[in-house]
Motif scaffolding. Structure first.
Motif, PDB file in Angstrom:
ATOM      1  N   ASP A   1       0.808  -1.224   0.000  1.00 33.44           N
ATOM      2  CA  ASP A   1       0.000   0.000   0.000  1.00 33.44           C
ATOM      3  C   ASP A   1       0.840   1.272   0.000  1.00 33.44           C
ATOM      4  O   ASP A   1       0.285   2.381   0.051  1.00 33.44           O
ATOM      5  N   GLU A   2       2.174   1.139  -0.057  1.00 36.66           N
ATOM      6  CA  GLU A   2       3.043   2.314  -0.142  1.00 36.66           C
ATOM      7  C   GLU A   2       3.769   2.397  -1.488  1.00 36.66           C
ATOM      8  O   GLU A   2       4.646   3.234  -1.667  1.00 36.66           O
TER       9      GLU A   2
ATOM     10  N   ALA B   1       1.848   1.930  -7.984  1.00 42.31           N
ATOM     11  CA  ALA B   1       0.513   1.342  -7.873  1.00 42.31           C
ATOM     12  C   ALA B   1      -0.518   2.402  -7.491  1.00 42.31           C
ATOM     13  O   ALA B   1      -1.641   2.415  -8.020  1.00 42.31           O
ATOM     14  N   ILE B   2      -0.153   3.309  -6.582  1.00 35.19           N
ATOM     15  CA  ILE B   2      -1.082   4.357  -6.158  1.00 35.19           C
ATOM     16  C   ILE B   2      -1.398   5.299  -7.315  1.00 35.19           C
ATOM     17  O   ILE B   2      -2.569   5.633  -7.566  1.00 35.19           O
ATOM     18  N   ALA B   3      -0.366   5.733  -8.035  1.00 33.69           N
ATOM     19  CA  ALA B   3      -0.579   6.649  -9.159  1.00 33.69           C
ATOM     20  C   ALA B   3      -1.438   6.001 -10.237  1.00 33.69           C
ATOM     21  O   ALA B   3      -2.357   6.624 -10.785  1.00 33.69           O
ATOM     22  N   GLY B   4      -1.164   4.739 -10.559  1.00 32.49           N
ATOM     23  CA  GLY B   4      -1.962   4.045 -11.569  1.00 32.49           C
ATOM     24  C   GLY B   4      -3.392   3.833 -11.133  1.00 32.49           C
ATOM     25  O   GLY B   4      -4.332   3.965 -11.931  1.00 32.49           O
ATOM     26  N   LEU B   5      -3.588   3.519  -9.844  1.00 27.86           N
ATOM     27  CA  LEU B   5      -4.941   3.295  -9.332  1.00 27.86           C
ATOM     28  C   LEU B   5      -5.755   4.582  -9.358  1.00 27.86           C
ATOM     29  O   LEU B   5      -6.939   4.580  -9.734  1.00 27.86           O
TER      30      LEU B   5
ATOM     31  N   SER C   1      -4.407  11.346  -0.731  1.00 23.76           N
ATOM     32  CA  SER C   1      -3.418  12.020   0.112  1.00 23.76           C
ATOM     33  C   SER C   1      -1.991  11.797  -0.375  1.00 23.76           C
ATOM     34  O   SER C   1      -1.095  12.585  -0.051  1.00 23.76           O
ATOM     35  N   TYR C   2      -1.774  10.714  -1.119  1.00 26.88           N
ATOM     36  CA  TYR C   2      -0.436  10.467  -1.648  1.00 26.88           C
ATOM     37  C   TYR C   2      -0.102  11.385  -2.817  1.00 26.88           C
ATOM     38  O   TYR C   2       1.068  11.541  -3.163  1.00 26.88           O
TER      39      TYR C   2
ATOM     40  N   PRO D   1     -14.858   7.293  -9.963  1.00 30.35           N
ATOM     41  CA  PRO D   1     -14.277   8.272  -9.024  1.00 30.35           C
ATOM     42  C   PRO D   1     -14.710   8.062  -7.580  1.00 30.35           C
ATOM     43  O   PRO D   1     -14.018   8.499  -6.657  1.00 30.35           O
ATOM     44  N   SER D   2     -15.831   7.382  -7.345  1.00 34.10           N
ATOM     45  CA  SER D   2     -16.299   7.169  -5.967  1.00 34.10           C
ATOM     46  C   SER D   2     -15.357   6.264  -5.179  1.00 34.10           C
ATOM     47  O   SER D   2     -15.386   6.270  -3.941  1.00 34.10           O
ATOM     48  N   ASN D   3     -14.541   5.458  -5.861  1.00 35.50           N
ATOM     49  CA  ASN D   3     -13.602   4.565  -5.182  1.00 35.50           C
ATOM     50  C   ASN D   3     -12.330   5.275  -4.739  1.00 35.50           C
ATOM     51  O   ASN D   3     -11.485   4.657  -4.082  1.00 35.50           O
ATOM     52  N   LEU D   4     -12.179   6.530  -5.094  1.00 36.03           N
ATOM     53  CA  LEU D   4     -10.978   7.269  -4.710  1.00 36.03           C
ATOM     54  C   LEU D   4     -11.085   7.680  -3.248  1.00 36.03           C
ATOM     55  O   LEU D   4     -11.709   8.682  -2.902  1.00 36.03           O
ATOM     56  N   SER D   5     -10.483   6.900  -2.381  1.00 38.42           N
ATOM     57  CA  SER D   5     -10.515   7.200  -0.954  1.00 38.42           C
ATOM     58  C   SER D   5      -9.535   8.320  -0.632  1.00 38.42           C
ATOM     59  O   SER D   5      -8.641   8.647  -1.418  1.00 38.42           O
ATOM     60  N   GLN D   6      -9.700   8.880   0.557  1.00 35.62           N
ATOM     61  CA  GLN D   6      -8.829   9.967   0.973  1.00 35.62           C
ATOM     62  C   GLN D   6      -7.391   9.486   1.150  1.00 35.62           C
ATOM     63  O   GLN D   6      -6.444  10.245   0.946  1.00 35.62           O
TER      64      GLN D   6
END
Length: 655
Positions: free
Chosen positions: A494-495, A499-503, A521-522, A512-517
């Motif tokens: 999860d760090e 993966a974060i940027a692609g997700l 925040s990353y 867009p509703s799946n974009l959690s805070q």
């Protein structure tokens, strides 16, 4: 059984706990009275382990089979110290959830020695989570060594650290591990810095004698020679290698590597026959001091190259042929594929495959069409000769055969990250981004599905490349597939920034509703991204005025303050010299634009006379056909048309 046990207890009570020799004597005395006394055998095995008589301790467990279940920890440790690491892992794992910390330590070390580095890393993570203060230092050193080995074996995504931390440079052992990990990643400059730091820290230690310091620094110096040679600093590498007292290195595995590196870095050993003698004069390591497989492969490769330089091509061809024939095909083993490359070199009687060797290597590929090493060799030769199309076709046909076989092993080879990357590179040279995306998508889909017979975990680099390529298509279905790929990577780590940027990129389009805070925040702040942008300068340079949301295209065009392109100056008419002008030339008269064509091909040409008119009618499409042609001439035949037009006999060897 009670009497012998009491007798042993009384004997052990008289012996000193710090003197394993006395314990061994007491245990031997008890065993003479009763050979079935497990406690006496157990005490004897422990005493032998403390005396570093590991072979004798292992023999105790082999002779007394019931003792193997009674003392699993000691049995696993004896196996590990006698070079049977794989069996030690089996014995230690038999303890299961009830295993103590001692068994876990032995299990981690045995897994490391048997090259199961992912398993070793998991155990060290468990030990670190338990938080025993006295073991924190040792666990950190051993975990750093596992990280370095993961990098060497191409499993760097499983490593805990990708860069040396500040605390890693406080102790010479961790600094040395950080240097090895940096070298494995190809960060040679960083590795050299960490290595020099390790030597400095070791030299400054006060609790080590001069002999102990020299013994610790020698392997670091051998590693430094390798760094300098890889960086192309051969003169410095040769100078440093000359300072190494090779015969004083106690570990034979390290001594062997030092000898090989000194031969490779020295100009004195330019004579191949002398180099061959020195190479094979080094003592072979014992069973308990073996090289890792990647080191063994490189040393064997050096042995083959030295033999080729010494005009021993038939011997190299024979020995490599045995290695290739003993392994199933297709195979991803580095040792087998390396043997295939050197086998091709032996058939060409050259240590380096040249462009002219293609004709000699192609017949070998016809005999061994599933040999991965030979296939890549031919592919490389095609690339060297500039025939990218042939290299691509060769790999594509190989992939097609593996896909049609349906075998799980063949499919693992078909979607091997290295082979997929090779084909993607060839597609990039040909300018075929669509084919690259399709190939990456196939590979990602295969590795994401559960499959019992897979020989390796999916490559993180491959999955990231596949997800990025699918995002670039700007297709909704492909974007959803990319989101699933990056979601799997995010769940594993999860760090992971990739993966974060692609997700985030995928979810911002699909859901867009799946974009959690936590995900958002990353992302960097917008102000940080535009901090170096001057909006006023952009506007002065020609940015359209007005809101893009409310302004039409025509308004943007009319209101744009872009400077028009400068008008080209009218070209002056070219002046003809009188010497080049034909006779009776009138410059005011317009020249015929069709004057370069034959008269019969000009648009205004009209043939005169009956024969001329008849000929013109025959040339016109839809014109009248003479009766004499309809009666006497044979009907024209329609030729077959194909993609390549008419066939033409090609010369031998041409494509």
């Amino acid at each position: 059984m009670a009497a012998p046990t009491q007798s042993l207890a009384s004997l052990l009570a008289q012996a000193s706990l710090d003197n394993p020799e006395e314990v061994l004597q007491a245990a031997d005395a008890a065993i003479k009275k009763s050979k079935t006394d497990l406690d006496a055998h157990h005490a004897r095995a422990v005493a032998l382990l403390k005396l570093d008589r590991f072979d004798a301790a292992a023999d105790v467990f082999k002779e007394v089979a019931p003792l193997q279940g009674k003392a699993r920890f000691e049995y696993a440790y004896a196996l590990y110290k006698t070079g049977e690491a794989a069996k030690a892992v089996e014995v230690a794992e038999a303890e299961g959830a009830t295993a103590g910390r001692g068994v876990k330590h032995v299990l981690a070390q045995a897994a490391y020695r048997s090259e199961n580095f992912a398993h070793a890393m998991n155990i060290y993570r468990q030990l670190a989570a338990e938080g025993v203060e006295d073991e924190e230092y040792d666990i950190r050193i051993n975990a750093g060594a596992v990280d370095a080995q993961l990098e060497w074996f191409g499993q760097g995504e499983l490593a805990q650290k990708k860069k040396p931390a500040r605390e890693d440079l406080d102790v010479f052992e961790t600094a040395y591990n950080a240097a090895c990990a940096s070298i494995a990643r190809g960060e040679l400059a960083q590795g050299e810095v960490c290595l020099k730091r390790a030597v400095s820290l070791c030299s400054a230690l006060e609790d080590l004698s001069a002999e102990e310091k020299a013994a610790e620094i020698l392997p670091m110096t051998v590693q430094h020679v390798y760094i300098l040679a890889q960086m192309g600093k051969l003169a410095e590498a040769e100078k440093l290698a000359a300072t190494i007292p090779v015969t004083e290195i106690k570990e034979l595995s390290t001594r062997y590597i030092a000898q090989v590196n000194s031969i490779a870095a020295s100009e004195e050993h330019a004579n191949p026959y002398l180099a061959h003698r020195l190479f094979h004069s080094s003592p072979k390591p014992s069973k308990t001091d073996q090289h890792f497989s990647f080191q063994t492969n490189l040393i064997q490769q050096d042995a083959y190259v030295v033999s080729l330089l010494s005009q021993k091509a038939p011997g190299v061809a024979s020995s490599t042929e045995k290695v290739i024939s003993a392994a199933p095909t297709p195979n991803l083993s580095p040792a087998v594929n390396m043997a295939a490359v050197l086998n091709a070199a032996a058939h060409t009687r050259s240590p380096t495959i040249t462009k002219t060797a293609l004709k000699e290597v192609l017949p070998l590929l016809e005999k061994r069409p599933s040999d991965v090493g030979l296939l890549l060799t031919v592919t490389h030769l095609y690339v060297l000769t500039g025939n990218i199309a042939a290299a691509t076709q060769l790999l594509e046909s190989f992939f097609k055969r593996l896909s049609q076989s349906g075998s799980a092993t063949d499919l693992d080879v078909r979607f091997a990250p290295g082979l997929v990357a090779t084909l993607i590179t060839l597609y990039a040279h040909q300018g075929r981004p669509g084919a690259s995306r399709a190939e990456l998508a196939k590979a990602a889909e295969y590795w994401r599905k559960p499959h019992k017979s897979k020989t390796a975990a999916p490559s993180k680099a491959l999955m990231v490349a596949a997800g990025t390529a699918l995002l670039d298509t700007q297709n909704l279905e492909n974007t959803k597939a990319a989101g699933e790929i990056f979601k799997d990577l995010y769940e594993k780590d999860d760090e992971d920034r990739a993966a974060i940027a692609g997700l985030v990129a995928a979810y911002s389009i699909t859901d867009p509703s799946n974009l959690s805070q936590d995900l958002v925040s990353y992302l960097p702040e917008p102000s940080r991204l535009i901090s170096d942008i001057d909006a006023a300068a952009l506007e002065d340079a020609g940015v359209p005025i007005g809101s893009l949301a409310t302004t039409s295209v025509s308004q943007l065009t009319s209101e744009s303050r872009k400077r028009p392109a400068p008008k080209a100056a009218p070209s002056k008419a070219k002046r003809l010299r009188k010497a080049r002008m034909p006779k009776e030339f009138d410059p005011n008269k317009k020249m015929d634009p069709e004057r370069w064509l034959p008269m019969r091909d000009r648009s205004y040409y009209r043939p005169k006379g009956k024969k001329g008119k008849k000929r013109a009618d025959g040339l016109m499409q839809g014109g009248a056909v003479g009766e004499e042609k309809e009666k006497g001439s044979p009907a024209p035949q329609v030729q077959k048309s194909g993609g390549g037009g008419g066939k033409k006999k090609k010369g031998k060897g041409k494509r």
